[in-house]
Every structure is written in structure tokens, then in C-alpha cells.
Scaffold this motif. Structure first.
Motif, PDB file in Angstrom:
ATOM      1  N   GLN A 159       0.856  -1.014  -0.016  1.00  0.00           N
ATOM      2  CA  GLN A 159       0.014  -0.137   0.071  1.00  0.00           C
ATOM      3  C   GLN A 159       0.986   1.305  -0.106  1.00  0.00           C
ATOM      4  N   LEU A 160       0.576   2.261  -0.694  1.00  0.00           N
ATOM      5  CA  LEU A 160       1.364   3.567  -0.874  1.00  0.00           C
ATOM      6  C   LEU A 160       0.677   4.624  -0.008  1.00  0.00           C
ATOM      7  N   ALA A 161       1.528   5.130   0.831  1.00  0.00           N
ATOM      8  CA  ALA A 161       0.904   6.121   1.793  1.00  0.00           C
ATOM      9  C   ALA A 161       0.764   7.398   0.919  1.00  0.00           C
ATOM     10  N   MET A 162       1.281   7.808  -0.152  1.00  0.00           N
ATOM     11  CA  MET A 162       1.070   8.789  -0.987  1.00  0.00           C
ATOM     12  C   MET A 162       0.945   8.230  -2.472  1.00  0.00           C
ATOM     13  N   LYS A 163       0.711   9.242  -3.263  1.00  0.00           N
ATOM     14  CA  LYS A 163       0.930   8.562  -4.975  1.00  0.00           C
ATOM     15  C   LYS A 163       2.193   8.704  -5.208  1.00  0.00           C
ATOM     16  N   GLU A 164       2.597   7.545  -5.775  1.00  0.00           N
ATOM     17  CA  GLU A 164       4.136   7.665  -6.120  1.00  0.00           C
ATOM     18  C   GLU A 164       4.422   7.501  -7.520  1.00  0.00           C
ATOM     19  N   TYR A 165       5.296   8.057  -8.095  1.00  0.00           N
ATOM     20  CA  TYR A 165       5.494   8.154  -9.453  1.00  0.00           C
ATOM     21  C   TYR A 165       6.941   7.887  -9.828  1.00  0.00           C
ATOM     22  N   TYR A 175       5.176   7.871 -15.148  1.00  0.00           N
ATOM     23  CA  TYR A 175       4.020   6.997 -14.964  1.00  0.00           C
ATOM     24  C   TYR A 175       3.801   7.132 -13.293  1.00  0.00           C
ATOM     25  N   GLU A 176       2.381   6.884 -13.032  1.00  0.00           N
ATOM     26  CA  GLU A 176       2.226   6.667 -11.500  1.00  0.00           C
ATOM     27  C   GLU A 176       2.291   5.038 -11.262  1.00  0.00           C
ATOM     28  N   ILE A 177       2.866   5.027 -10.065  1.00  0.00           N
ATOM     29  CA  ILE A 177       3.342   3.805  -9.674  1.00  0.00           C
ATOM     30  C   ILE A 177       1.902   2.902  -8.970  1.00  0.00           C
ATOM     31  N   LEU A 178       1.367   1.868  -9.706  1.00  0.00           N
ATOM     32  CA  LEU A 178       0.328   1.552  -8.959  1.00  0.00           C
ATOM     33  C   LEU A 178       0.351   0.343  -7.842  1.00  0.00           C
ATOM     34  N   GLY A 179       1.806   0.001  -7.854  1.00  0.00           N
ATOM     35  CA  GLY A 179       2.162  -1.199  -6.829  1.00  0.00           C
ATOM     36  C   GLY A 179       3.184  -1.849  -7.259  1.00  0.00           C
ATOM     37  N   TYR A 180       3.855  -2.495  -6.066  1.00  0.00           N
ATOM     38  CA  TYR A 180       4.954  -3.073  -6.311  1.00  0.00           C
ATOM     39  C   TYR A 180       4.953  -4.709  -6.067  1.00  0.00           C
ATOM     40  N   PRO A 181       4.700  -5.508  -7.007  1.00  0.00           N
ATOM     41  CA  PRO A 181       4.334  -6.962  -6.794  1.00  0.00           C
ATOM     42  C   PRO A 181       5.713  -7.647  -6.363  1.00  0.00           C
ATOM     43  N   GLN A 182       6.918  -6.896  -6.553  1.00  0.00           N
ATOM     44  CA  GLN A 182       8.257  -7.687  -6.227  1.00  0.00           C
ATOM     45  C   GLN A 182       9.184  -6.380  -5.922  1.00  0.00           C
ATOM     46  N   ALA A 183      10.117  -6.529  -5.349  1.00  0.00           N
ATOM     47  CA  ALA A 183      11.044  -5.849  -4.850  1.00  0.00           C
ATOM     48  C   ALA A 183      11.763  -5.017  -6.148  1.00  0.00           C
ATOM     49  N   VAL A 220      12.588  -1.064 -11.621  1.00  0.00           N
ATOM     50  CA  VAL A 220      12.696   0.475 -11.349  1.00  0.00           C
ATOM     51  C   VAL A 220      13.958   0.518 -10.441  1.00  0.00           C
ATOM     52  N   ALA A 221      14.661  -0.626 -10.172  1.00  0.00           N
ATOM     53  CA  ALA A 221      15.918  -0.402  -9.312  1.00  0.00           C
ATOM     54  C   ALA A 221      16.884   0.872  -9.391  1.00  0.00           C
ATOM     55  N   PRO A 222      17.517   1.287  -8.600  1.00  0.00           N
ATOM     56  CA  PRO A 222      18.165   2.528  -8.671  1.00  0.00           C
ATOM     57  C   PRO A 222      18.980   2.455  -9.733  1.00  0.00           C
ATOM     58  N   SER A 223      19.791   1.227  -9.892  1.00  0.00           N
ATOM     59  CA  SER A 223      20.627   0.866 -11.139  1.00  0.00           C
ATOM     60  C   SER A 223      20.240   1.136 -12.361  1.00  0.00           C
ATOM     61  N   THR A 224      18.986   1.159 -12.516  1.00  0.00           N
ATOM     62  CA  THR A 224      18.535   1.427 -13.794  1.00  0.00           C
ATOM     63  C   THR A 224      18.296   2.938 -14.419  1.00  0.00           C
ATOM     64  N   GLY A 225      18.413   3.678 -13.492  1.00  0.00           N
ATOM     65  CA  GLY A 225      18.251   5.116 -13.881  1.00  0.00           C
ATOM     66  C   GLY A 225      17.086   5.752 -13.555  1.00  0.00           C
ATOM     67  N   ALA A 226      16.061   4.727 -13.239  1.00  0.00           N
ATOM     68  CA  ALA A 226      14.742   5.228 -13.029  1.00  0.00           C
ATOM     69  C   ALA A 226      14.726   6.253 -11.716  1.00  0.00           C
ATOM     70  N   LYS A 227      13.719   7.505 -11.823  1.00  0.00           N
ATOM     71  CA  LYS A 227      13.567   8.207 -10.473  1.00  0.00           C
ATOM     72  C   LYS A 227      12.220   8.065 -10.084  1.00  0.00           C
ATOM     73  N   ILE A 228      12.255   7.714  -8.839  1.00  0.00           N
ATOM     74  CA  ILE A 228      11.013   7.538  -8.096  1.00  0.00           C
ATOM     75  C   ILE A 228      10.816   8.634  -7.190  1.00  0.00           C
ATOM     76  N   PHE A 229       9.380   9.322  -7.041  1.00  0.00           N
ATOM     77  CA  PHE A 229       9.158  10.599  -6.406  1.00  0.00           C
ATOM     78  C   PHE A 229       7.604  10.375  -5.987  1.00  0.00           C
ATOM     79  N   MET A 230       7.267  11.312  -5.017  1.00  0.00           N
ATOM     80  CA  MET A 230       6.010  11.290  -4.398  1.00  0.00           C
ATOM     81  C   MET A 230       5.397  12.554  -4.713  1.00  0.00           C
ATOM     82  N   ARG A 231       4.056  12.398  -4.702  1.00  0.00           N
ATOM     83  CA  ARG A 231       3.523  14.093  -4.865  1.00  0.00           C
ATOM     84  C   ARG A 231       2.001  13.918  -4.582  1.00  0.00           C
TER      85      ARG A 231
END
Length: 323
Positions: free
Chosen positions: A244-250, A288-296, A312-323
């Protein structure tokens, strides 16, 4: 064609735009010039003919960009009459491109880049539209003008939504967008993504939830789907257990990434199982909005092909943020 080609802001990109294959030839004469808007803010990097072509090929599986002509407000051309928006000539007019369903054979698709639900059309863009329409009339390309929502089967679509009186003095101001019907009959070139794309409050996931027995990858012309019940239908489903996401995560996929593998929800996220990739570089990055995390380090997002998983691991270059 001489009046169209004489416009100083016309750029011929028929042989330069991305394409999967060639559209088929028309069997009917053009009678209708059909006006669209792109629903992408006009100043963004992806609001141009090349980006639309890539998107229509990758997301919808179409042969190429859906429109014969695209007006690009972000690309300004200085002309003897002042500044104008660039006009891209994308296809020969005898090609039956996918822009108005079963009316493709007799209609010419013209798209004005921009999301005119949320931005004001600038005067130089209106002047560009007026001059383009006048040139097409003079050349005998079609005998009437209609908005996308005035075409058979599309009365419920809010496309195009810019001010007719200010931009198209030649269009019927009384044409109104009708309520979303209970059902919709699939037309040529339709995908769940382009059906939902012009509708407020309905997403691809909603169409999938409202039509559980329909395989969105293999839509057939004449097939009937539920439309009126689709709004927020995906939210009524019992969600798949996930964090469950406390806030919307992107997640932001950087423009430096040429491709980004995606995986069906029922597939193990291993490279060999990826059947479709996103292309962040072509759109100046993707968010994209993250709808969930089925795995790490695996996130579920909604794409033009429905819900997909991505790394979306840090090593991929993906940036995760919340708003």
C-alpha cells in the motif's frame, strides 16, 4: 495541391517520419477534412509529428502516424504574413490512415498539437489553421470540415475541443458532444488506448475491467464493447495484493534511455519474457504513476497496452518520487 504546397510553413516529412509499414490506398474520394487535437500540451518535447508517429506505432500498432497533416505550435516559422506554426505533411492524401474509424476511407485527418482543454490556442495557430483550410478548399481536397466528434460513431469523444468560432470560422458551432453511450462498436484502427484517450475519467484499465471477456490485443471491426459502465470500473475491482502506498508515487524513465522493457503481469520479469518496450528517449522521458510493487524493484504502471511491470531499481536510472 499547389495552394497547399505554396504555404511557406509546410514541411514535407512523408519519407522521414517513423513508420512500421505503409497505409493502404483509399478506394473513395476525400469528402471530409477531419480536425483533431493531440491532448498533449503544445510546448512539450513529444508534441510533434515524429513523436506522434512513434507513439501510434508502438502503443497502437498502427502502420504510422494517424494524420495526413500535423500542425506543430511549438515549431514557429517566420513567413511573409508573420509567424505561423509549422505544418507537417505526413502522408500522401491518397492513403487511408487510421484517425476516424470506418470513415477513414473518405476523410483526411488533420491534427493540431495541443491539449485545448487545458491551454489557450494562440492567435498565430488560429491563423495557421485558417490558411491551411483555405488552401485545401482551393485545391479541392474535401468539400466539408468536421471535428472528430462529428464523425459517425464518435459523438461522445471530446475531440477536438478548441474554440470553433475563434479557430474554425467555417465549422458548425452548434455541434455538441453527446453523453458517453452504453456501448461502442469497434471501428477500423481502434485500440483501447485511443478509445479511452479522448475521454475524461475513463482509462485503459477501466475498459479492460468493464470488458473482461474482450482481448484488447485482437479487437475486431464491428465488435461491441461496454463503454458507459467503464468509468472507474478498474477501481471497483478487488485489487491485487501489493504494498500500500501512503501517497501517490511516480517513476520517471529518463530521456537517455532508448528502450525500457515491460512485462505482462502474469509473466516473470526476466529479459526473455519481455514482449514490448517503452521508448523514453523518443518522448523526452516518460512519467508514470506507480500502481503497486508486486516484487522488490518491480513496479506496476498503466501503459497504452494496459497494466505492465517494469524494473525500477536505482541502478536502472529510474527516478521515483512522491506527490
Amino acid at each position: 495541391m499547389k495552394n497547399f504546397l505554396a504555404l511557406p510553413n509546410v514541411v514535407d516529412m512523408r519519407s522521414r517520419l517513423p513508420k512500421k509499414q505503409h497505409y493502404g490506398a483509399r478506394s473513395k474520394k476525400i469528402t471530409t477534412r477531419v480536425w483533431h487535437h493531440s491532448l498533449t500540451l503544445s510546448h512539450l518535447p513529444g508534441s510533434d509529428a515524429e513523436s506522434f508517429a512513434s507513439y501510434h506505432i508502438e502503443a497502437n500498432g498502427w502502420p504510422g502516424v494517424a494524420y495526413a497533416i500535423i500542425i506543430e505550435p511549438k515549431n514557429v516559422v517566420q513567413t511573409p504574413r508573420g509567424k505561423r506554426a509549422r505544418i507537417v505533411w505526413a502522408h500522401d492524401f491518397d492513403r487511408r490512415t487510421y484517425h476516424a474509424g470506418n470513415a477513414n476511407d473518405y476523410s483526411l485527418g488533420i491534427c493540431v498539437a495541443g491539449d485545448y482543454r487545458n491551454e489557450r490556442m494562440r492567435d498565430f495557430v488560429k491563423e495557421t489553421i485558417d490558411e491551411l483550410q483555405a488552401a485545401l478548399v482551393a485545391d479541392g481536397v474535401g468539400r466539408e470540415d468536421k471535428s472528430h466528434h462529428e464523425m459517425p460513431g464518435y459523438s461522445w469523444k471530446a475531440c477536438c475541443v478548441f474554440d470553433y468560432k475563434g479557430a474554425f470560422t467555417f465549422l458548425n458551432q452548434q455541434a455538441l458532444v453527446k453523453p458517453v453511450p452504453a456501448t461502442y462498436t469497434i471501428q477500423e484502427g481502434d485500440t483501447f488506448w485511443n478509445i479511452a484517450n479522448n475521454m475524461d475519467g475513463i482509462r485503459v484499465a477501466d475498459l479492460e475491467a468493464a470488458n473482461p471477456g474482450v482481448d484488447s490485443r485482437f479487437l475486431q471491426i464491428g465488435q461491441v464493447i461496454k463503454l458507459g459502465e467503464a468509468k472507474e470500473a478498474s477501481l471497483k475491482e478487488k485489487p491485487v495484493p501489493e504494498r500500500q502506498l501512503a501517497m501517490k508515487e511516480y517513476v520517471y524513465l529518463p530521456e537517455t534511455a532508448k528502450t525500457w522493457k515491460t512485462y505482462r503481469l502474469d509473466a516473470e520479469p526476466a529479459a526473455k519474457n519481455s514482449d514490448w518496450s517503452l521508448t523514453p528517449a523518443k518522448f523526452g522521458g516518460l512519467e508514470y504513476e506507480i500502481l503497486g510493487y508486486p516484487q522488490a524493484h518491480i513496479a506496476t504502471i498503466e501503459t497504452g497496452r494496459g497494466h505492465r511491470n517494469i524494473y525500477v531499481a536505482p541502478s536502472t536510472g529510474a527516478k521515483i518520487f512522491m506527490r
